[in-house]
Design an enzyme around this catalytic site. Structure first.
Site, PDB file in Angstrom:
ATOM      1  N   CYS A 104       1.092  -7.483  11.796  1.00 63.45           N
ATOM      2  CA  CYS A 104       1.400  -7.614  13.217  1.00 63.45           C
ATOM      3  C   CYS A 104       0.660  -8.773  13.868  1.00 63.45           C
ATOM      4  CB  CYS A 104       1.120  -6.314  13.946  1.00 63.45           C
ATOM      5  SG  CYS A 104       2.314  -5.030  13.529  1.00 63.45           S
ATOM      6  N   HIS A 149     -10.165  -2.313  11.851  1.00 64.82           N
ATOM      7  CA  HIS A 149      -9.103  -3.179  11.324  1.00 64.82           C
ATOM      8  C   HIS A 149      -8.873  -4.305  12.346  1.00 64.82           C
ATOM      9  CE1 HIS A 149      -4.728  -3.341   9.548  1.00 64.82           C
ATOM     10  NE2 HIS A 149      -5.508  -4.236   8.999  1.00 64.82           N
ATOM     11  N   ARG A 179       2.104 -12.176  -0.661  1.00 56.51           N
ATOM     12  CA  ARG A 179       0.802 -12.512  -0.065  1.00 56.51           C
ATOM     13  C   ARG A 179       0.161 -13.717  -0.733  1.00 56.51           C
ATOM     14  NH1 ARG A 179      -1.489  -8.877   4.136  1.00 56.51           N
ATOM     15  NH2 ARG A 179       0.157  -7.357   4.380  1.00 56.51           N
ATOM     16  N   TYR A 226      -1.757  -3.597  -6.994  1.00 56.99           N
ATOM     17  CA  TYR A 226      -1.424  -4.455  -5.862  1.00 56.99           C
ATOM     18  C   TYR A 226      -2.331  -4.288  -4.647  1.00 56.99           C
ATOM     19  CZ  TYR A 226       1.277  -7.083  -2.492  1.00 56.99           C
ATOM     20  OH  TYR A 226       1.669  -8.012  -1.567  1.00 56.99           O
ATOM     21  N   SER A 254      -1.030  -3.579  10.371  1.00 62.08           N
ATOM     22  CA  SER A 254      -0.702  -4.447   9.250  1.00 62.08           C
ATOM     23  C   SER A 254       0.557  -5.265   9.543  1.00 62.08           C
ATOM     24  CB  SER A 254      -0.478  -3.609   7.996  1.00 62.08           C
ATOM     25  OG  SER A 254      -1.649  -2.874   7.721  1.00 62.08           O
ATOM     26  N   LYS A 281      -9.561  -2.442   2.008  1.00 62.80           N
ATOM     27  CA  LYS A 281      -9.221  -1.306   2.856  1.00 62.80           C
ATOM     28  C   LYS A 281     -10.011  -0.045   2.460  1.00 62.80           C
ATOM     29  CE  LYS A 281      -6.901  -3.638   5.603  1.00 62.80           C
ATOM     30  NZ  LYS A 281      -5.640  -4.265   5.498  1.00 62.80           N
ATOM     31  N   ASP A 309      -9.131  -9.790   9.305  1.00 60.21           N
ATOM     32  CA  ASP A 309      -8.593  -8.459   8.993  1.00 60.21           C
ATOM     33  C   ASP A 309      -9.549  -7.306   9.305  1.00 60.21           C
ATOM     34  OD1 ASP A 309      -6.248  -7.065   7.939  1.00 60.21           O
ATOM     35  OD2 ASP A 309      -7.489  -6.516   6.228  1.00 60.21           O
ATOM     36  N   ARG A 367       0.844  -1.187   0.000  1.00 62.93           N
ATOM     37  CA  ARG A 367       0.000   0.000   0.000  1.00 62.93           C
ATOM     38  C   ARG A 367       0.882   1.241   0.000  1.00 62.93           C
ATOM     39  NH1 ARG A 367      -1.701   0.760   4.396  1.00 62.93           N
ATOM     40  NH2 ARG A 367      -1.020  -1.086   5.512  1.00 62.93           N
TER      41      ARG A 367
HETATM   42  P1  GTP Z   1      -2.160  -7.758   7.488  1.00 61.26           P
HETATM   43  O1  GTP Z   1      -2.697  -8.792   6.574  1.00 61.26           O
HETATM   44  O2  GTP Z   1      -1.097  -6.917   6.856  1.00 61.26           O
HETATM   45  O3  GTP Z   1      -3.213  -6.919   8.104  1.00 61.26           O
HETATM   46  O4  GTP Z   1      -1.305  -8.561   8.638  1.00 61.26           O
HETATM   47  P2  GTP Z   1      -1.735  -9.425   9.917  1.00 61.26           P
HETATM   48  O5  GTP Z   1      -2.011  -8.500  11.060  1.00 61.26           O
HETATM   49  O6  GTP Z   1      -2.800 -10.397   9.578  1.00 61.26           O
HETATM   50  O7  GTP Z   1      -0.368 -10.193  10.288  1.00 61.26           O
HETATM   51  P3  GTP Z   1       0.040 -11.750  10.154  1.00 61.26           P
HETATM   52  O8  GTP Z   1      -0.794 -12.631  11.050  1.00 61.26           O
HETATM   53  O9  GTP Z   1       0.072 -12.095   8.727  1.00 61.26           O
HETATM   54  O10 GTP Z   1       1.518 -11.738  10.764  1.00 61.26           O
HETATM   55  C1  GTP Z   1       2.532 -10.952  10.202  1.00 61.26           C
HETATM   56  C2  GTP Z   1       3.885 -11.358  10.716  1.00 61.26           C
HETATM   57  O11 GTP Z   1       3.923 -11.374  12.144  1.00 61.26           O
HETATM   58  C3  GTP Z   1       4.296 -12.753  10.258  1.00 61.26           C
HETATM   59  O12 GTP Z   1       5.625 -12.708   9.826  1.00 61.26           O
HETATM   60  C4  GTP Z   1       4.159 -13.600  11.490  1.00 61.26           C
HETATM   61  O13 GTP Z   1       5.054 -14.672  11.480  1.00 61.26           O
HETATM   62  C5  GTP Z   1       4.436 -12.621  12.620  1.00 61.26           C
HETATM   63  N1  GTP Z   1       3.703 -13.001  13.857  1.00 61.26           N
HETATM   64  C6  GTP Z   1       2.387 -13.267  13.960  1.00 61.26           C
HETATM   65  N2  GTP Z   1       2.049 -13.618  15.227  1.00 61.26           N
HETATM   66  C7  GTP Z   1       3.191 -13.555  15.950  1.00 61.26           C
HETATM   67  C8  GTP Z   1       3.492 -13.798  17.341  1.00 61.26           C
HETATM   68  O14 GTP Z   1       2.646 -14.144  18.167  1.00 61.26           O
HETATM   69  N3  GTP Z   1       4.793 -13.612  17.721  1.00 61.26           N
HETATM   70  C9  GTP Z   1       5.770 -13.223  16.832  1.00 61.26           C
HETATM   71  N4  GTP Z   1       7.004 -13.064  17.294  1.00 61.26           N
HETATM   72  N5  GTP Z   1       5.510 -12.993  15.514  1.00 61.26           N
HETATM   73  C10 GTP Z   1       4.244 -13.156  15.084  1.00 61.26           C
HETATM   74  C1  SPV Z   2      -2.803  -4.520   5.386  1.00 61.22           C
HETATM   75  O1  SPV Z   2      -1.841  -3.885   4.935  1.00 61.22           O
HETATM   76  O2  SPV Z   2      -3.310  -4.250   6.504  1.00 61.22           O
HETATM   77  C2  SPV Z   2      -3.352  -5.652   4.624  1.00 61.22           C
HETATM   78  C3  SPV Z   2      -2.845  -5.870   3.275  1.00 61.22           C
HETATM   79  O3  SPV Z   2      -4.232  -6.346   5.105  1.00 61.22           O
HETATM   80  S1  SPV Z   2      -3.586  -4.803   2.117  1.00 61.22           S
HETATM   81  O4  SPV Z   2      -4.785  -5.467   1.590  1.00 61.22           O
HETATM   82  O5  SPV Z   2      -2.610  -4.587   1.033  1.00 61.22           O
HETATM   83  O6  SPV Z   2      -3.967  -3.574   2.740  1.00 61.22           O
HETATM   84 MN    MN Z   3      -4.743  -5.667   7.266  1.00 62.48          MN
END
Ligand code: GTP
Ligand code: SPV
Ligand code: MN
Length: 598
Positions: free
Chosen positions: A266, A242, A383, A213, A264, A222, A291, A85
């Protein structure tokens, strides 16, 4: 077999126009301006998916993966200049600059419409214009919204088909009504100088140009579900957040629904699909959403939430059988992979995959990669797009038009210091303060400086479609409509020791934090009052079966360091100064109370 062509789709595919004159007129006007070779009306059918996939493969947009190992899976590369983004090119064009507020980019609507009109003139010459009708939310839910996305990208169509409830149901819900989101997207020439993601909340309109993208172009996600959604929510008495949504089922079969806002990349997808550790065999976690949550007070005085999406656009790196087995099963079939590495056997790889680094593969740019290469094989923001129906722990409630009653709201950032593993807010307005002052290290999900701590209120900094101060006010005022409000918590999975090691194992072990939270909601867990909120003592926290984590480690991860907190307060002040003009007084009072407690 003939090469499939959009100029000759078989069996009336692409011709299902809606009854709505309003839609047909808008599409005709857009076509007259952008000058596509043809208009393709999507219906969301399986026959259409098959046909468009064949076209995308013939055009080189998608590459079929190894169909034996990964049935129905495809691979795509985005332009290397277009991988996340772009917050600096994202605009909220409300009538006045103050409506958009100090945290958003703003331009006068008339001026921006004019500029975009210029960029879109003739932009679809030689291309096909797809008209994508979709629902955000389960069919028949009072919260569900209709969107229509006009796009010249077949990749967008095939992703929207997974991420939303795309198809004729949307025309049926719309009827002759004018109440739909108008989204226009053109990839143009994918030049960053002509990349703008623009929202006109007062017109329920989105125009996105110059990108192909993710969140820039899948306009239901979003753009509609958060930026336009938050704006509509404020005027209509609901909330667009979110947040992931999950269901915790206790050994006694009691279900508790939890919403959690993390910025994002996290941990939302991971937390939403959590697999409890061995000590929790009789507990079950199911996923409602990963999400986005739309929430509205119900007649019984509780807050009800739906997941407006139908798929997962998840971060690939770090996803493996150990960290997130349910995601691995979700992406085993019918999934589109973007910007991961491609192995010679037609399967995919990324940093943090179960398989060891392949001796040789193509990196996300398509260049030869070996384990000696300095660059990453997969882009850090690569992704997968997977249907939620693939998730082995999908909660059936994900399709319930009534949504689920939320008992707990969790805020969490990525913080190496300061923030404890878990703390509970004293009350709703303190909880709003915890969310509003949230900080997090930046990630690869947006173009910018990865690792820098920034304030990201409620994980909505890039997604709030109006003035952030008024958004805080909206949160505070929702309390009056919710007789039995969810309890509010703050968590941090990412605290580190001096050597940079995580103090908390995270992932499945987060179940332990969740148990304490759920027990707090149901009146079954103790806590002590600290300067920053209610916290568990070691004896209130279940560490059964957690090796190498005792009272000392617990105290370390829950520690309140006063020096760090004074620094934290100064950083929070930076945001408050920026928002000062319309900042609700409660935020200032909460700050003062915190200072005196510290
Ligand atoms: P968006 O799709 O961007 O909104 O991301 P998201 O909030 O769904 O994050 P996602 O669950 O995909 O995790 C993103 C990164 O954080 C990955 O590399 C995971 O491995 C890492 N991660 C997730 N949960 C944990 C945790 O409990 N501990 C640690 N150390 N890393 C974590
Ligand atoms: C985020 O960035 O929080 C996502 C990926 O979930 S995107 O759809 O590119 O915003
Ligand atoms: Mn997100």
């Amino acid at each position: 077999m003939n090469t499939p062509s959009l100029s000759q789709p078989p069996n009336e595919i692409g011709s299902h126009q809606p009854a709505s004159e309003i839609v047909r007129k808008w599409v005709a006007e857009t076509a007259a301006h952008t000058l596509p070779d043809r208009i393709f009306w999507c219906d969301g059918s399986e026959a259409e998916r098959k046909f468009l996939t064949e076209v995308a493969v013939a055009d080189g947009v998608l590459t079929p993966l190894n169909q034996e190992k990964m049935p129905g899976c495809y691979f795509a590369r985005s332009n290397p200049n277009d991988v996340a983004r772009v917050e600096q090119f994202t605009f909220i064009c409300t009538p006045t600059e103050e409506d958009a507020g100090p945290t958003n980019n703003w331009a006068p609507p008339a001026e921006m419409y004019e500029k975009l009109r210029g960029l879109l003139a003739g932009a679809m010459k030689g291309r096909t214009m797809f008209v994508v009708p979709y629902l955000m939310g389960p069919k028949g839910s009072p919260l569900t919204k209709v969107g229509v996305e006009i796009t010249d990208s077949i990749y967008v169509v095939l992703n929207m088909r997974i991420m939303s409830r795309m198809g004729l149901d949307a025309w049926a819900q719309l009827g002759e009504s004018d109440d739909f989101n108008r989204g226009t997207h053109s990839t143009l020439d994918c030049n960053p100088d002509r990349r703008f993601i623009v929202h006109f909340p007062q017109d329920n309109t989105i125009i996105s140009v110059g990108s192909g993208y993710g969140g820039n172009v899948l306009l239901g996600k979003k753009c509609l579900a958060l930026r336009i959604g938050s704006y509509l929510g404020r005027t209509q008495g609901w909330m667009a957040e979110h947040m992931l949504l999950l269901c915790v089922e206790s050994p006694q079969g009691e279900k508790t629904y939890v919403a959690a806002a993390f910025p994002s990349a996290c941990g939302k997808t991971n937390f939403a699909m959590l697999v409890p550790p061995a000590a929790y065999q009789d507990w079950k976690i199911t996923t409602v959403g990963d999400d986005i949550a739309w929430m509205k007070p119900g007649a019984d005085g509780r807050l009800y939430a739906i997941n407006p999406e139908a798929g997962y656009f998840g971060v690939a790196p770090g996803t493996n059988r150990k960290s997130n087995p349910n995601a691995m099963t979700s992406i085993a079939r019918d999934t589109i992979f973007t910007n991961v590495a491609l192995k010679p056997d037609g399967t995919v790889w990324w940093e943090g995959h179960d398989d060891p680094p392949p001796p040789e593969c193509l990196d996300w740019r398509g260049q030869k990669w070996t384990p000696d290469s300095k660059e990453k094989a997969a882009h850090p923001n690569s992704r997968f797009t997977a249907p939620m129906a693939n998730n082995p722990v999908l909660a059936p409630e994900a399709n319930d038009p009534n949504g689920v009653p939320v008992s707990a709201i969790i805020f969490g950032g990525r913080r190496a210091t300061t923030m404890p593993l878990v703390v509970q807010a004293f009350n709703w307005s303190h909880g709003v303060y915890l969310g509003a002052t949230m900080g997090s290290e930046m990630t690869a999900a947006a173009a910018g400086t990865v690792g820098q701590v920034r304030r990201d209120p409620m994980a909505m900094l890039p997604f709030c479609g109006y003035n952030m101060s008024l958004y805080f006010r909206h949160w505070l005022s929702m309390r009056k409509q919710i007789k039995n409000p969810p309890l509010i918590f703050s968590v941090n999975w990412f605290r580190k020791d001096k050597d940079g090691n995580f103090l908390w194992p995270g992932f499945g072990e987060n179940m332990r934090v969740l148990e304490w939270i759920v027990n707090r909601c149901n009146g079954n867990a103790r806590a002590h009052e600290s300067a920053i909120g209610w916290m568990p003592s070691f004896k209130d926290f279940n560490v059964e079966g957690l090796k190498g984590f005792g009272e000392k480690e617990f105290d370390e991860v829950e520690k309140i360091d006063r020096e760090e907190w004074y620094r934290e307060l100064l950083q929070q002040d930076e945001l408050f100064f920026k928002l000062y003009e319309r900042l609700p007084k409660e935020m200032v009072f909460q700050r003062e109370l915190l200072v005196s407690r510290l």
